[in-house]
Design a protein around this motif. Structure first.
Motif, mmCIF file in Angstrom:
data_model
loop_
_atom_site.group_PDB
_atom_site.id
_atom_site.type_symbol
_atom_site.label_atom_id
_atom_site.label_comp_id
_atom_site.label_asym_id
_atom_site.label_seq_id
_atom_site.Cartn_x
_atom_site.Cartn_y
_atom_site.Cartn_z
ATOM 1 N N VAL A 262 -5.325 24.500 -0.478
ATOM 2 C CA VAL A 262 -5.546 23.088 -0.835
ATOM 3 C C VAL A 262 -4.217 22.441 -1.203
ATOM 4 N N LEU A 263 -3.412 23.123 -2.005
ATOM 5 C CA LEU A 263 -2.115 22.584 -2.395
ATOM 6 C C LEU A 263 -1.181 22.446 -1.202
ATOM 7 N N ALA A 264 -1.192 23.461 -0.328
ATOM 8 C CA ALA A 264 -0.290 23.442 0.825
ATOM 9 C C ALA A 264 -0.623 22.318 1.791
ATOM 10 N N MET A 265 -1.907 21.992 1.934
ATOM 11 C CA MET A 265 -2.316 20.959 2.885
ATOM 12 C C MET A 265 -2.414 19.577 2.255
ATOM 13 N N GLY A 266 -2.492 19.519 0.923
ATOM 14 C CA GLY A 266 -2.698 18.228 0.267
ATOM 15 C C GLY A 266 -1.460 17.369 0.158
ATOM 16 N N GLY A 267 -0.285 17.999 0.266
ATOM 17 C CA GLY A 267 0.960 17.253 0.096
ATOM 18 C C GLY A 267 1.140 16.124 1.087
ATOM 19 N N SER A 268 0.759 16.360 2.343
ATOM 20 C CA SER A 268 0.959 15.326 3.372
ATOM 21 C C SER A 268 0.069 14.112 3.125
ATOM 22 N N TYR A 269 -1.157 14.343 2.613
ATOM 23 C CA TYR A 269 -2.048 13.212 2.325
ATOM 24 C C TYR A 269 -1.519 12.397 1.142
ATOM 25 N N ILE A 270 -1.027 13.083 0.113
ATOM 26 C CA ILE A 270 -0.487 12.366 -1.045
ATOM 27 C C ILE A 270 0.757 11.587 -0.649
ATOM 28 N N ALA A 271 1.617 12.198 0.176
ATOM 29 C CA ALA A 271 2.816 11.493 0.636
ATOM 30 C C ALA A 271 2.434 10.259 1.456
ATOM 31 N N THR A 272 1.395 10.386 2.286
ATOM 32 C CA THR A 272 0.936 9.235 3.073
ATOM 33 C C THR A 272 0.433 8.125 2.174
ATOM 34 N N PHE A 273 -0.303 8.480 1.127
ATOM 35 C CA PHE A 273 -0.829 7.466 0.198
ATOM 36 C C PHE A 273 0.307 6.782 -0.557
ATOM 37 N N ALA A 274 1.299 7.560 -0.990
ATOM 38 C CA ALA A 274 2.445 6.975 -1.699
ATOM 39 C C ALA A 274 3.205 6.008 -0.796
ATOM 40 N N LEU A 275 3.464 6.420 0.448
ATOM 41 C CA LEU A 275 4.185 5.542 1.376
ATOM 42 C C LEU A 275 3.328 4.341 1.783
ATOM 43 N N SER A 276 2.000 4.502 1.746
ATOM 44 C CA SER A 276 1.124 3.361 2.020
ATOM 45 C C SER A 276 1.271 2.292 0.944
ATOM 46 N N PHE A 277 1.437 2.722 -0.308
ATOM 47 C CA PHE A 277 1.693 1.771 -1.391
ATOM 48 C C PHE A 277 3.031 1.060 -1.179
ATOM 49 N N VAL A 278 4.040 1.825 -0.775
ATOM 50 C CA VAL A 278 5.347 1.213 -0.515
ATOM 51 C C VAL A 278 5.236 0.214 0.635
ATOM 52 N N PRO A 294 -6.362 -6.511 -11.778
ATOM 53 C CA PRO A 294 -6.884 -6.999 -10.489
ATOM 54 C C PRO A 294 -5.839 -6.947 -9.378
ATOM 55 N N GLY A 295 -4.586 -7.241 -9.709
ATOM 56 C CA GLY A 295 -3.520 -7.147 -8.715
ATOM 57 C C GLY A 295 -3.305 -5.717 -8.259
ATOM 58 N N ALA A 296 -3.361 -4.766 -9.209
ATOM 59 C CA ALA A 296 -3.215 -3.350 -8.846
ATOM 60 C C ALA A 296 -4.364 -2.897 -7.951
ATOM 61 N N LEU A 297 -5.584 -3.399 -8.229
ATOM 62 C CA LEU A 297 -6.733 -3.064 -7.388
ATOM 63 C C LEU A 297 -6.558 -3.616 -5.973
ATOM 64 N N LEU A 298 -6.089 -4.866 -5.872
ATOM 65 C CA LEU A 298 -5.832 -5.453 -4.562
ATOM 66 C C LEU A 298 -4.760 -4.668 -3.810
ATOM 67 N N ASN A 299 -3.718 -4.274 -4.519
ATOM 68 C CA ASN A 299 -2.652 -3.475 -3.911
ATOM 69 C C ASN A 299 -3.193 -2.138 -3.421
ATOM 70 N N ALA A 300 -4.069 -1.530 -4.222
ATOM 71 C CA ALA A 300 -4.661 -0.251 -3.832
ATOM 72 C C ALA A 300 -5.533 -0.399 -2.588
ATOM 73 N N ILE A 301 -6.270 -1.501 -2.491
ATOM 74 C CA ILE A 301 -7.104 -1.740 -1.312
ATOM 75 C C ILE A 301 -6.235 -1.850 -0.057
ATOM 76 N N LYS A 302 -5.129 -2.576 -0.162
ATOM 77 C CA LYS A 302 -4.208 -2.693 0.978
ATOM 78 C C LYS A 302 -3.656 -1.326 1.355
ATOM 79 N N ALA A 303 -3.274 -0.535 0.341
ATOM 80 C CA ALA A 303 -2.724 0.795 0.618
ATOM 81 C C ALA A 303 -3.766 1.708 1.263
ATOM 82 N N ILE A 304 -5.021 1.609 0.824
ATOM 83 C CA ILE A 304 -6.084 2.434 1.404
ATOM 84 C C ILE A 304 -6.322 2.047 2.858
#
Length: 353
Positions: A262-278, A294-304
């Motif tokens: 789980v740890l070995a495969m989860g890194g790529s998904y977390i990195a994708t989510f972090a870069l999606s926020f960027v 509310p702004g953080a929630l909107l930002n999270a929706i865009k990142a998702i």
């Protein structure tokens, strides 16, 4: 009693805790990643005219299947191969996932108004002089663009260590591919970010957002280069070359089982989510037109949305060969990256002051 509740509320919503641990930090990220894997499997199934995960919670489309799979993997036996260093073998998959998440601590998720928000008490502690507002972020630095990508660039080193620690030839081949790709996608990501820094005259992501001009409008070339570089860097299709199941089993994670898998495969998904926020901050306007939670929630929706777009590509694209990916990066995308730099200089001089 009232004082105790006020103190608990104060420390609970303190950005260094709330943004890192609760939302959109560790807990929220874990939930989103489970939903993302479910969405990825369901989307691929729909495109390929299959059903996908269903048998656990049929009425909700099998959405609890991922929780069942996660529980099964977490409690599965961890098998340590013969001939490896057990300590290094266990520690190796922790480093990539940790350094994939650490940049989330530095990404601005929203602005903090001086009053009228549940985050307003922290306005002065996270004050950003570049935007004359507070910033909802785990740890604020005014040059966060540099620090975020500096930390993210360390991840390929730990992937090499992870593969070497398993003493498996498939894992080593996958790690060598990661090293080759890292040279390509790091150049693309850095050049697109430098183009934005030149264009907006800052290394502060919050200032880019608060300018009110989304980067995808001001510099669409940089947005394209960043998105492709993100896909290459996180192993999303069509650049799932490091883990290529049909060739390398699962690449650097081949010898791992149970929770270590789980740890070995989860890194790529977390990195994708972090870069999606960027990507959301730099190119999609981040938290604007809102602020606070509310702004953080909107930002999270865009990142998702960006995250789910990247995993949806698995359904519609085949996998490139390593030579095709490298040729595409250096022959076709590098000139576009240079063009984004020129465009950034011109637009930054003529439009964005």
């Amino acid at each position: 009693m009232v004082d105790i509740l006020s103190a608990i509320r104060y420390y609970f919503f303190y950005p260094s805790f709330f943004a890192v641990i609760i939302f959109p930090g560790l807990i929220f990220t874990t939930i989103i990643l489970l939903l993302t894997i479910w969405f990825e499997r369901k989307a691929a199934a729909r495109v390929q005219m299959r059903i996908g995960p269903l048998y656990v919670s049929k009425r909700t489309g099998g959405i609890l299947q991922l929780i069942a799979d996660a529980v099964r993997l977490v409690f599965s036996e961890i098998i340590v191969p013969v001939g490896v260093n057990p300590t290094l073998y266990v520690l190796a998959p922790i480093f990539p996932i940790a350094f994939s998440f650490i940049p989330m601590v530095l990404i601005p998720f929203s602005s903090i108004p001086q009053s009228g928000s549940i985050l307003s008490p922290y306005y002065h502690f996270f004050y950003d002089s570049n935007i004359n507002m507070g910033v909802f972020v785990g740890y604020f630095v005014p040059y966060n663009m540099v620090l975020i990508f500096g930390l993210a660039s360390i991840v390929p080193v730990f992937i090499l260590l992870q593969a070497w620690a398993t003493n498996n030839r498939f894992a080593v081949v996958g790690a060598v591919r990661e090293a080759l790709l890292a040279v390509s996608y790091d150049v693309l990501l850095i050049m697109s970010v430098v183009a934005m820094a030149i264009e907006y005259h800052t290394l502060d992501i919050a200032k880019v957002v608060e300018s009110g001009i989304p980067g995808i409008v001001a510099n669409p070339l940089a947005a394209i280069v960043f998105l492709v570089g993100m896909l290459m860097g996180t192993g999303r299709f069509p650049f799932e070359i490091v883990e290529a199941e049909s060739e390398l089993v699962v690449g650097p994670a081949t010898e791992y089982s149970g929770f270590l898998f789980v740890l070995a495969m989860g890194g790529s998904y977390i990195a994708t989510f972090a870069l999606s926020f960027v990507f959301s901050d730099l190119f999609l306007g981040g938290w604007l037109p809102l602020n606070g939670l509310p702004g953080a929630l909107l930002n999270a929706i865009k990142a998702i949305i960006v995250l789910w777009f990247t995993v949806f590509l698995r359904s519609v694209y085949g996998r490139y060969r390593i030579d095709q990916a490298l040729r595409g990066s250096w022959k076709y995308l590098l000139p576009v990256a240079f063009a984004s730099l020129v465009l950034g200089m011109v637009v930054g001089w003529l439009w964005i002051k």
